[in-house]
Design an enzyme around this catalytic site. Structure first.
Site, PDB file in Angstrom:
ATOM      1  N   ASP A 208       0.822  -1.205   0.000  1.00 45.88           N
ATOM      2  CA  ASP A 208       0.000   0.000   0.000  1.00 45.88           C
ATOM      3  C   ASP A 208       0.859   1.258   0.000  1.00 45.88           C
ATOM      4  OD1 ASP A 208      -2.316   1.598   0.297  1.00 45.88           O
ATOM      5  OD2 ASP A 208      -2.112   1.571   2.478  1.00 45.88           O
ATOM      6  N   GLU A 455       3.133  -8.379   7.032  1.00 40.86           N
ATOM      7  CA  GLU A 455       1.863  -8.980   6.607  1.00 40.86           C
ATOM      8  C   GLU A 455       2.008  -9.946   5.441  1.00 40.86           C
ATOM      9  OE1 GLU A 455      -1.152  -5.992   6.066  1.00 40.86           O
ATOM     10  OE2 GLU A 455      -1.129  -5.439   8.174  1.00 40.86           O
ATOM     11  N   TYR A 508      -6.890  -3.185  12.352  1.00 43.79           N
ATOM     12  CA  TYR A 508      -7.621  -1.948  12.033  1.00 43.79           C
ATOM     13  C   TYR A 508      -9.093  -2.114  12.429  1.00 43.79           C
ATOM     14  CZ  TYR A 508      -3.464  -0.258   9.777  1.00 43.79           C
ATOM     15  OH  TYR A 508      -2.181   0.179   9.554  1.00 43.79           O
ATOM     16  N   GLU A 544       0.707  -1.833  14.162  1.00 47.59           N
ATOM     17  CA  GLU A 544      -0.059  -0.863  13.363  1.00 47.59           C
ATOM     18  C   GLU A 544      -1.470  -0.771  13.923  1.00 47.59           C
ATOM     19  OE1 GLU A 544      -0.274  -1.490   9.087  1.00 47.59           O
ATOM     20  OE2 GLU A 544       1.850  -2.030   9.012  1.00 47.59           O
TER      21      GLU A 544
HETATM   22  C1  GCB Z   1      -1.559  -2.393   6.683  1.00 47.87           C
HETATM   23  C2  GCB Z   1      -0.259  -2.349   5.980  1.00 47.87           C
HETATM   24  C3  GCB Z   1       0.133  -0.950   5.578  1.00 47.87           C
HETATM   25  C4  GCB Z   1      -1.086  -0.215   5.027  1.00 47.87           C
HETATM   26  C5  GCB Z   1      -2.112  -0.122   6.120  1.00 47.87           C
HETATM   27  C6  GCB Z   1      -3.399   0.564   5.637  1.00 47.87           C
HETATM   28  O1  GCB Z   1      -1.885  -3.337   7.355  1.00 47.87           O
HETATM   29  O2  GCB Z   1       0.775  -2.958   6.699  1.00 47.87           O
HETATM   30  O3  GCB Z   1       1.153  -1.016   4.614  1.00 47.87           O
HETATM   31  O4  GCB Z   1      -0.777   1.045   4.524  1.00 47.87           O
HETATM   32  O5  GCB Z   1      -2.454  -1.406   6.541  1.00 47.87           O
HETATM   33  O6  GCB Z   1      -3.563   1.742   5.843  1.00 47.87           O
HETATM   34  O7  GCB Z   1      -4.211  -0.123   5.017  1.00 47.87           O
END
Ligand code: GCB
Length: 654
Positions: A208, A455, A508, A544
């Site tokens: 990403d 990941e 997330y 994260e």
């Molecule tokens: C993740 C990734 C990261 C992305 C992020 C997102 O899990 O490790 O590279 O930018 O999520 O914002 O989706």
């Protein structure tokens, strides 16, 4: 019965045992430093540039563009180095270009460098994305596979071949990613003539961030004598008021077997504190000043200077010398089932994930940006970051060493999601990249852990053996640091977790899962931690978490993409972190420090907006929430003297 070995001696014996293994990686990639025996010439600035727009992208090789000045082969552009080329022009074709681009420039090399046969002249490219081939005066001198690590070639021989010729350096760089590169990617040809023009293809990636390309870091020429210090490996320990630096120096060159070595350690004021002779040894430091992280001690980032002086007898009996000075921090890193220890004290990562990314420059190194980012991290009270998702510029690690910012050093193993990227060719390349990374970064006190991937599809059957091998290899290269990879997989199905030292987990909640449902975060995060810890009994870092914010978008009650929503997500996570950090959670790293560019897609509004700072480094509301928290945590540790404490009451919160 009395213990036959005193504790410090035992430490040293163990250190040496480790270092015998470490010396396997003495292949040499010391950062270029000036000394009385070494000179540097930076080649940054404007280079000529030409993208190979031919249908097979191979015209440059067919017409041997490296044999003459690039400007003589066709139209060229001015291209700054270092910089990504993508955002420099108004041409959409160049922004999204896939294939070979060519750079060249002529360099005036001091005539002494060419005339004196005792001088080695080395060309070093800090990094170029992704695959590079380098010529000097039309002679191919090296090539390199991988976008985030340096590569070198000794070019003295070529220059001496025709001392009257100007030194023309040509670098061809190809950003194509395949299933075997790191990161992996895949070129897809779209062959339906009713929908795509002939020969139409796209570069698929599984990460990403924008696949910026070009010469991203400094290009330098530097010199060494013909017999020279090729590599240095240090490991440090302390006990009972005594510090120990075990060192191992690799010498290369024609007279290396006759070289004598002297090693001198000086402190910040230039006072000599220890000396030793020979290629391997231990420097003992009485009452050492340890290297401490920022906010963990009143004097963070203390560095000694270790000067290695090599001497050999020249052909006429004269003494030929090479001198190299390495900054060294004395510190230890250990991991227990619930703690991450630096200098035997519990360390809590309150930090950020970053990207090398900015307007116009893309992933090109830029001092103003680097210094601004360090100032922002210190303003925030961040004590650490992860080099998501690739190794960062060496200059950044030097800054971390000096400022005491702790680093989780990540390989470019991001997006290993296709089963074909778990094959032998990919594995062999991954091992090679870990070798290059450890060789480059092993001596940085700020680097406390290696991350071999982000990941990956770690639930796929081949992932177990793949990561067992990569992690074991990394530990063999460097037995002094813990190793991890970052997972977003399910705790029960993750195949690599048994091999990591610290569980790093991304989630997330109320974003990709249960969007908008802030009230599920607490329960789900608690479950996440309990499951991972219950199964593996290893310390956990929330590597994260976060939420996108379109800066300036407000909503109360909070809705996704508003500043208020990001703040609420952060606060909900923080409540759980505060319970679990009393047990086994050893860190929290926000995603992301700043907004960054991505490929175009329906979930990205001109890039990823999960930054707590905008791409231009202005704070969003979430930055103030985090700042208040990080300073509070730093003050809580009780390790800071009162005068360095930041008054939490003065921190602005929205
Ligand atoms: C993740 C990734 C990261 C992305 C992020 C997102 O899990 O490790 O590279 O930018 O999520 O914002 O989706």
């Amino acid at each position: 019965m009395a213990c036959p070995v005193k504790p410090l001696q035992l430490h040293l014996i163990l250190l040496f045992a480790l270092w015998d293994v470490c010396s396997m990686i003495n292949s040499g990639m010391l950062f270029p430093r000036e000394s009385s025996s070494r000179e540097i010439k930076e080649l940054n600035g404007l280079w000529s540039f030409r993208a190979d727009l031919s249908p097979n992208r191979n015209l440059g090789f067919e017409q041997a563009w490296y044999k003459r000045r690039l400007a003589e082969t066709g139209p060229v552009l001015d291209m700054p180095v270092p910089a990504s080329y993508n955002d420099i022009t108004q041409d959409p074709k160049l922004r999204d270009f896939i294939g070979w681009v060519w750079y060249d420039r002529e360099v005036v090399v001091p005539s002494r460098w060419v005339a004196d046969k005792n001088i080695r002249v080395v060309l070093r490219v800090g990094s170029a994305h992704y695959y590079s081939v380098v010529w000097v005066n039309g002679v191919r001198v090296t090539e390199h596979d991988g976008g985030h690590l340096p590569f070198e070639a000794e070019i003295g021989g070529v220059l001496r071949g025709d001392p009257s010729a100007p030194c023309r350096i040509t670098i061809a760089v190809n950003n194509t990613l395949t299933l075997q590169t790191l990161p992996p990617g895949h070129i897809q040809y779209l062959n339906d003539p009713t929908r795509y023009p002939k020969g139409y293809f796209v570069q698929n990636t599984y990460f990403d961030f924008f696949n910026y390309a070009g010469i991203h870091r400094s290009v330098r020429l530097y010199t060494t004598p013909q017999t020279y210090v090729n590599d240095i490996t240090v490991g440090t320990d302390f006990a009972d008021g005594l510090g120990a630096i075990a060192y191992d120096v690799a010498v290369a060159g024609s007279a290396s077997s006759n070289a004598s070595l002297k090693v001198t350690l000086t402190d910040g004021e230039g006072r000599r504190v220890a000396t030793a002779t020979g290629p391997k040894g231990v420097l003992n430091v009485l009452a050492p000043t340890l290297w401490w992280p920022y906010l963990m001690h009143e004097r963070p980032g203390f560095l000694y200077n270790m000067e290695v002086c090599l001497q050999v007898a020249g052909a006429r009996g004269e003494v030929l010398e090479d001198r190299y000075t390495l900054p060294v921090g004395i510190r230890t890193v250990k991991v227990t089932s619930t703690q991450f220890l630096i200098n035997d004290k519990p360390f809590y990562f309150h930090g950020v994930n970053k990207h090398e990314d900015s307007d116009i420059r893309g992933k090109g190194f830029d001092w103003p940006l680097v210094v601004k980012d360090f100032n922002l991290m210190k303003w925030l009270g961040a004590n650490s970051f992860r080099t998501s998702h690739y190794p960062y510029d060496e200059e950044i690690l030097h800054m971390c060493d000096r400022h005491g910012i702790v680093v989780i050093d990540e390989s470019p193993g991001v997006g290993i999601r296709d089963i074909r990227s778990f094959g032998n060719a990919s594995l062999a390349h991954h091992l090679e990249v870990m070798g290059e990374l450890v060789t480059r970064d092993k001596n940085h006190p700020s680097v406390v852990m290696w991350s071999v991937a982000n990941e990956p599809a770690s639930e796929m059957p081949p992932a177990g053996l793949y990561f067992e091998t990569v992690i074991a290899h990394t530990k063999a290269l460097d037995p002094t640091r813990p190793v991890t990879y970052v997972t977003n997989s399910n705790y029960a199905r993750d195949k690599g977790a048994p091999f990591v030292d610290v569980i790093c987990v991304n989630s997330y909640l109320s974003w990709y899962h249960d969007p908008g449902a802030l009230d599920v975060i607490s329960l789900q995060l608690n479950t996440q931690f309990e499951e991972w810890y219950g199964k593996y009994k290893k310390p956990i870092i929330q590597s994260e978490y976060g939420a996108d914010v379109v800066p300036g978008l407000h909503s109360d009650p909070p809705v996704m993409f508003s500043e208020e929503y990001q703040v609420m997500v952060l606060r909900s996570y923080h409540e759980v972190f505060d319970q679990k950090r009393k047990q086994y959670v050893v860190g929290e790293l926000i995603w992301n420090f700043a907004d960054f560019m991505t490929a175009q897609g329906v979930t990205r509004v001109v890039g990823n907006k999960k930054g707590i700072f905008t791409r231009q480094r202005q704070p969003k509301a979430g930055a103030y929430t985090l700042r208040e928290r990080y300073w509070r945590i730093a003050n809580e540790t009780g390790l800071l003297p009162p005068w360095t404490k930041y008054p939490c009451s003065q921190l602005r919160s929205p």
